[in-house]
Write an enzyme that holds these catalytic residues in place. Structure first.
Site, PDB file in Angstrom:
ATOM      1  CB  THR A   5      -0.923   0.015   1.228  1.00 50.12           C
ATOM      2  OG1 THR A   5      -1.789  -1.125   1.182  1.00 50.12           O
ATOM      3  CG2 THR A   5      -1.771   1.284   1.254  1.00 50.12           C
ATOM      4  CE  LYS A  19      -5.424  -1.696   1.752  1.00 42.95           C
ATOM      5  NZ  LYS A  19      -4.125  -2.383   1.721  1.00 42.95           N
ATOM      6  CE  LYS A  56       1.707   2.138   4.482  1.00 44.03           C
ATOM      7  NZ  LYS A  56       2.123   1.023   3.601  1.00 44.03           N
TER       8      LYS A  56
END
Length: 288
Positions: A93, A168, A236
Site C-alpha cells: 500500500t 485501497k 501509514k
C-alpha cells in the site's frame, strides 16, 4: 513462469507460498536474510541474497514490502536488470503518486507495472482469499490475474497506474469508520451495563452487521488485539489517504478523526495492536 517475490513478512510469506503450491517457480527475497532463509526452509524453496542477480532472469517481480521508499528502491533497482516485457506487480500500500511515477519509469525501460494493493489482512493471505484492486494497462490484466490467482478471491482493475492505490485508500477510509463505530457501540453497551454478547446477537444480523462486527466484536469485548494489521500500518495508510485528499479536494473528517484516535492508541503502547484496538482507547477512558 519464473517469479521473484520480494517481501516475506506476515503477508508476503504465505502469498509466495501459494504461488509455489500453484506450480510457479518462485525465488524469495527479503531485506532481512533471516526471514528469507526461514521462508526457504519452510517451503523447501529457493531464496536470493542478491536482489539484482535474482531479478535478471525473472519474468515477474512481485513486491509486498513496507513503505513508498522501499518500493521505489526495489523497482528502480529491478528496472535496469529485468528483460523487456517483464512485469512488476506491487502489492504494497503506497501513494498513488508513487505508482504513477514507477509506471512511467517501467515504461521507459520496456517493462509493465501494476499497482495492486490487497485487502483481507494476514488471514486473507494465509487462506488465499485476498481482494486485489489493480491499476495497470488493460493489456496486462490477464497476466496480473494469472499470477495473483493462487492467493486471491477477487481482483478488480480500477483503471490505469495509481488507480489501484486510490481504491485501497477508499478501503482504509471505510474500515476506519466502521471499526470506530463498532468500538463505540461496544463501549456504549458496556457503559449501559447490558450484555455485549446479546447486543451482538441482536444487531449483527441487521443493518449494522459487517465483516468487522462479525469478526472483531467478541475479541474487542475480551480486550484482545493481536489479529494482524497493526495500528502503525493503518496510520501509514490513513496518512496516504489524507495526503491524497488534500490534492483532490475530498473531505475526510471521520478518517482524520480516527487517525487522531489511532495516535492515542500508539501513545498507549499499542503500535503493534490490530486496528480494532480503538476500543482499548475508549475502555481506558471508561476505567480512568
Amino acid at each position: 513462469m519464473r517469479i521473484v517475490f520480494a517481501g516475506l513478512g506476515v503477508m508476503g510469506a504465505p502469498m509466495a507460498g501459494h504461488l509455489l503450491k500453484a506450480g510457479f517457480e518462485v525465488v524469495g527475497f527479503n531485506r532481512s536474510i533471516d526471514k528469507a532463509m526461514a521462508w526457504g526452509e519452510a517451503h523447501r524453496a529457493a531464496f536470493a541474497t542478491d536482489f539484482e542477480e535474482a531479478v535478471e532472469n525473472a519474468e515477474v517481480l512481485v513486491l509486498c514490502v513496507g513503505r513508498d521508499d522501499d518500493v521505489r528502491d526495489l523497482v528502480t533497482r529491478a528496472a535496469g536488470r529485468m528483460a523487456v516485457g517483464s512485469l512488476i506487480i506491487d502489492h504494497t500500500t503506497t501513494s498513488a503518486r508513487l505508482a504513477r511515477e514507477l509506471s512511467v519509469l517501467c515504461i521507459s525501460k520496456g517493462l509493465h507495472f501494476a499497482d495492486a494493493p490487497v485487502s483481507g489482512g494476514q488471514a486473507g493471505a494465509v487462506n488465499g482469499a485476498l481482494s486485489v484492486m489493480v491499476g495497470c494497462e488493460e493489456s496486462q490484466l490477464a497476466r496480473v490475474r494469472a499470477v495473483t490467482l493462487p492467493y486471491t478471491k477477487s481482483l478488480t482493475r480500477i483503471g490505469e497506474a495509481g488507480a489501484g492505490q486510490t481504491a485501497k485508500m477508499c478501503n482504509q477510509i471505510a474500515i476506519a469508520g466502521a471499526v470506530q463505530g463498532i468500538a463505540e457501540a461496544l463501549h456504549f453497551a458496556k457503559c449501559a451495563d447490558i450484555d455485549p454478547e446479546l447486543v451482538f446477537q441482536a444487531i449483527s444480523q441487521g443493518a449494522a452487521g459487517s465483516w468487522q462486527m462479525s469478526n472483531r466484536w467478541a475479541t474487542m469485548a475480551e480486550g484482545r488485539y493481536d489479529f494482524g494489521f497493526a495500528v502503525d500500518w493503518m496510520r501509514k495508510d490513513l496518512g496516504i489517504a489524507l495526503d491524497e485528499a488534500r490534492s483532490n479536494g475530498a473531505h475526510l473528517s471521520v478518517a482524520a478523526l480516527v487517525d487522531q484516535f489511532y495516535s492515542e492508541v500508539q501513545a498507549m503502547g499499542g503500535q503493534r495492536w490490530d486496528t480494532s484496538s480503538l476500543h482499548a482507547r475508549l475502555e481506558a477512558r471508561r476505567k480512568s
